[in-house]
Design a protein around this motif. Structure first.
Motif, PDB file in Angstrom:
ATOM      1  N   ASP A 278      30.761 -46.434  54.854  1.00  0.00           N
ATOM      2  CA  ASP A 278      30.823 -45.012  54.535  1.00  0.00           C
ATOM      3  C   ASP A 278      32.212 -44.388  54.684  1.00  0.00           C
ATOM      4  O   ASP A 278      32.331 -43.190  54.863  1.00  0.00           O
ATOM      5  CB  ASP A 278      29.805 -44.243  55.390  1.00  0.00           C
ATOM      6  N   TYR A 279      33.260 -45.201  54.635  1.00  0.00           N
ATOM      7  CA  TYR A 279      34.617 -44.648  54.520  1.00  0.00           C
ATOM      8  C   TYR A 279      35.482 -45.698  53.847  1.00  0.00           C
ATOM      9  O   TYR A 279      35.069 -46.854  53.670  1.00  0.00           O
ATOM     10  CB  TYR A 279      35.162 -44.190  55.869  1.00  0.00           C
ATOM     11  N   PHE A 280      36.678 -45.307  53.433  1.00  0.00           N
ATOM     12  CA  PHE A 280      37.470 -46.194  52.586  1.00  0.00           C
ATOM     13  C   PHE A 280      37.872 -47.487  53.296  1.00  0.00           C
ATOM     14  O   PHE A 280      38.056 -48.522  52.658  1.00  0.00           O
ATOM     15  CB  PHE A 280      38.725 -45.476  52.065  1.00  0.00           C
ATOM     16  N   ASN A 287      35.993 -56.100  52.343  1.00  0.00           N
ATOM     17  CA  ASN A 287      35.573 -57.420  51.877  1.00  0.00           C
ATOM     18  C   ASN A 287      35.437 -57.463  50.354  1.00  0.00           C
ATOM     19  O   ASN A 287      36.133 -58.223  49.674  1.00  0.00           O
ATOM     20  CB  ASN A 287      34.244 -57.794  52.539  1.00  0.00           C
ATOM     21  N   ILE A 288      34.567 -56.612  49.818  1.00  0.00           N
ATOM     22  CA  ILE A 288      34.158 -56.769  48.420  1.00  0.00           C
ATOM     23  C   ILE A 288      35.158 -56.171  47.437  1.00  0.00           C
ATOM     24  O   ILE A 288      35.314 -56.669  46.327  1.00  0.00           O
ATOM     25  CB  ILE A 288      32.731 -56.197  48.245  1.00  0.00           C
ATOM     26  N   TYR A 294      35.809 -57.782  43.695  1.00  0.00           N
ATOM     27  CA  TYR A 294      34.617 -57.752  42.844  1.00  0.00           C
ATOM     28  C   TYR A 294      34.363 -56.370  42.239  1.00  0.00           C
ATOM     29  O   TYR A 294      33.638 -56.251  41.262  1.00  0.00           O
ATOM     30  CB  TYR A 294      33.374 -58.159  43.651  1.00  0.00           C
ATOM     31  N   THR A 295      34.907 -55.326  42.853  1.00  0.00           N
ATOM     32  CA  THR A 295      34.541 -53.977  42.443  1.00  0.00           C
ATOM     33  C   THR A 295      35.699 -53.004  42.701  1.00  0.00           C
ATOM     34  O   THR A 295      36.591 -53.284  43.508  1.00  0.00           O
ATOM     35  CB  THR A 295      33.294 -53.487  43.212  1.00  0.00           C
ATOM     36  N   TYR A 296      35.633 -51.852  42.038  1.00  0.00           N
ATOM     37  CA  TYR A 296      36.575 -50.773  42.338  1.00  0.00           C
ATOM     38  C   TYR A 296      36.104 -49.991  43.556  1.00  0.00           C
ATOM     39  O   TYR A 296      36.893 -49.354  44.241  1.00  0.00           O
ATOM     40  CB  TYR A 296      36.708 -49.822  41.146  1.00  0.00           C
ATOM     41  N   GLY A 297      34.801 -49.992  43.793  1.00  0.00           N
ATOM     42  CA  GLY A 297      34.285 -49.219  44.914  1.00  0.00           C
ATOM     43  C   GLY A 297      32.879 -49.644  45.305  1.00  0.00           C
ATOM     44  O   GLY A 297      32.056 -49.981  44.449  1.00  0.00           O
ATOM     45  N   ILE A 313      23.004 -48.762  49.711  1.00  0.00           N
ATOM     46  CA  ILE A 313      24.299 -49.370  49.381  1.00  0.00           C
ATOM     47  C   ILE A 313      24.388 -49.391  47.862  1.00  0.00           C
ATOM     48  O   ILE A 313      23.432 -49.771  47.184  1.00  0.00           O
ATOM     49  CB  ILE A 313      24.410 -50.798  49.937  1.00  0.00           C
ATOM     50  N   ALA A 314      25.525 -48.971  47.318  1.00  0.00           N
ATOM     51  CA  ALA A 314      25.653 -48.870  45.864  1.00  0.00           C
ATOM     52  C   ALA A 314      27.007 -49.402  45.406  1.00  0.00           C
ATOM     53  O   ALA A 314      28.040 -49.138  46.028  1.00  0.00           O
ATOM     54  CB  ALA A 314      25.496 -47.414  45.420  1.00  0.00           C
ATOM     55  N   THR A 315      26.983 -50.139  44.285  1.00  0.00           N
ATOM     56  CA  THR A 315      28.219 -50.612  43.677  1.00  0.00           C
ATOM     57  C   THR A 315      27.957 -51.068  42.255  1.00  0.00           C
ATOM     58  O   THR A 315      26.800 -51.212  41.844  1.00  0.00           O
ATOM     59  CB  THR A 315      28.835 -51.772  44.493  1.00  0.00           C
ATOM     60  N   GLU A 316      29.040 -51.271  41.501  1.00  0.00           N
ATOM     61  CA  GLU A 316      28.975 -51.903  40.182  1.00  0.00           C
ATOM     62  C   GLU A 316      30.010 -53.025  40.178  1.00  0.00           C
ATOM     63  O   GLU A 316      31.164 -52.820  40.575  1.00  0.00           O
ATOM     64  CB  GLU A 316      29.301 -50.911  39.053  1.00  0.00           C
TER      65      GLU A 316
END
Length: 418
Positions: A278-280, A287-288, A294-297, A313-316
């Motif tokens: 929950d923070y940058f 890790n990701i 693997y992702t921008y965010g 938990i959310a990502t693309e």
């Protein structure tokens, strides 16, 4: 003279002097909270109605909110907007699962005039057929575009999974726009707006007479006292991947039903959640995003409703690393369950959380938002100083305990689309 080569002394936050708004009752069980004595000329009023997407159906809640200021028998929507513009005011209508909120902003000296304009529009809305058709066509086309996006599809699916067989699982489909009728919207408006006021928040440094005039006018929206029901959720984990051949990315949602501020573990879990995602500088981001690329965010967060909360938990990510990403999330959760967080990392997160709370308490508007956040759960503003104390005292052992207690991998639903 200030020596800018010497860093200022760091002072631990022990407490914040939170101020409580004045409260008067519009009607039995319907409060108006007024925050005055502020140092600027702006004012705001929030009208909270029991008109969220779970009350009947999402389509009715959404369209009714969008058409509240669409005209009366004597004034068109354009005339109402021009009248508000003339006094330097503007409004916003937002809809959540449980509430709809009409917010009006103006200068102190013009708030009463602006509220009178808004009050007339709200109490005499007629939902013109032309406006209904236009908003239906517009939103149907917008939904058509949205349903091509993997993040939207994943979010809708996990909502249906987590809240299965409860009103919270409902989502709007394209077919809903073809079947909704103007008479349905009017019935929803009459039941949930004209008789659905739940509370009012008022910010502004004006006379008590103005506040009492607004209170009297708000009584027009009072009906029966409404209470949200405490739904029972299955809590059964669900894993599903939806293939979308034309998608460039895969959206991933991992979550479970949790708790809100009333739970004794809420603050401790909030610290754990911040460490996780929950923070940058969180572990998921490090890790990701930073290490694996693997992702921008990617992030984790907690959402609250009246009687419950949920964790997500959310990502693309690129389609080819979907499974690898899920395994890395699992690895980070298991690390928190088996290894103690380094003291330096925990101290950094503590400082971050307390700094965020200080920022959230900056100014009368922010202070009233914090009050609203606890009032929803029948709590008082002292929650935040308890929060400060608990964040400062939490240990690395407690963080591991929270991870073991609430983040069992088998308890998490995993949805991916792409």
């Amino acid at each position: 003279m200030l020596n800018r080569q010497v860093a200022p002394k760091l002072t631990p936050i022990k407490s914040i002097d939170f101020s409580v708004p004045e409260m008067v009752e519009i009607h039995a069980g319907i409060p108006l909270y007024w925050k005055n004595n502020i140092a600027n000329e702006t004012a705001k009023i929030e009208l909270h109605f029991n008109a969220g997407t779970t009350i009947e159906t999402p389509i009715l809640a959404s369209l009714t909110a969008g058409l509240l200021i669409s005209g009366t028998k004597t004034k068109s929507a354009i005339q109402i907007h021009h009248a508000l513009d003339a006094v330097g005011a503007y409004y916003d209508v937002s809809v959540s699962q449980e509430q709809a909120v009409v917010t009006l902003y103006a200068l102190n000296s013009y708030l009463k005039q602006a509220f009178d304009i808004c009050h007339e529009a709200l109490t005499n809305a007629i939902f013109p057929e032309k406006e209904v058709q236009e908003i239906c066509n517009e939103r149907q086309e917008k939904l058509k575009v949205q349903l091509q996006k993997v993040n939207v599809l994943a979010q809708r699916k996990i909502q249906q999974v987590l809240f299965e067989e409860t009103p919270y699982s409902q989502v709007i489909s394209q077919g809903d726009y073809a079947t909704v009728k103007r008479t349905d919207l009017i019935a929803f408006y009459q039941k949930h707006y004209l008789k659905g006021l739940s509370k009012v928040f008022l910010v502004g440094d004006f006379s008590k007479d103005v506040m009492l005039d607004i209170k009297t006018a708000c009584a027009d929206f009072v009906g029966k006292t409404f209470k949200t029901e405490n739904c029972s959720f299955s809590g059964k984990a669900h894993i599903e991947h939806q293939e979308k051949s034309d998608a460039l990315q895969t959206a991933i949602r991992i979550g479970k039903i949790m708790f809100n501020k009333t739970h004794p573990d809420f603050i401790s879990f909030s610290v754990l959640n911040t460490i996780l995602g929950d923070y940058f500088g969180s572990r998921l981001m490090s890790n990701i995003r930073e290490d694996k690329g693997y992702t921008y965010g990617i992030g984790s967060y907690m959402m609250e409703n009246t009687h419950f909360g949920y964790f997500m938990i959310a990502t693309e990510v690129a389609k080819e690393v979907r499974e690898a990403t899920i395994q890395e999330v699992k690895k980070e959760i298991e690390r928190l369950q088996t290894e103690l967080v380094p003291e330096e990392e925990l101290e950094l997160v503590k400082s971050y959380l307390l700094g965020q709370l200080l920022k959230a308490a900056d100014g009368p508007y922010a202070m009233l938002d914090l009050f609203s956040g606890v009032e929803l759960h029948g709590m008082d503003i002292s929650f935040y100083n308890k929060y400060i104390q608990k964040v400062q005292e939490i240990t690395v052992e407690e963080i591991r305990e929270m991870a073991c207690k609430h983040l069992d991998w088998k308890s998490l639903s995993i949805i991916s689309v792409g």
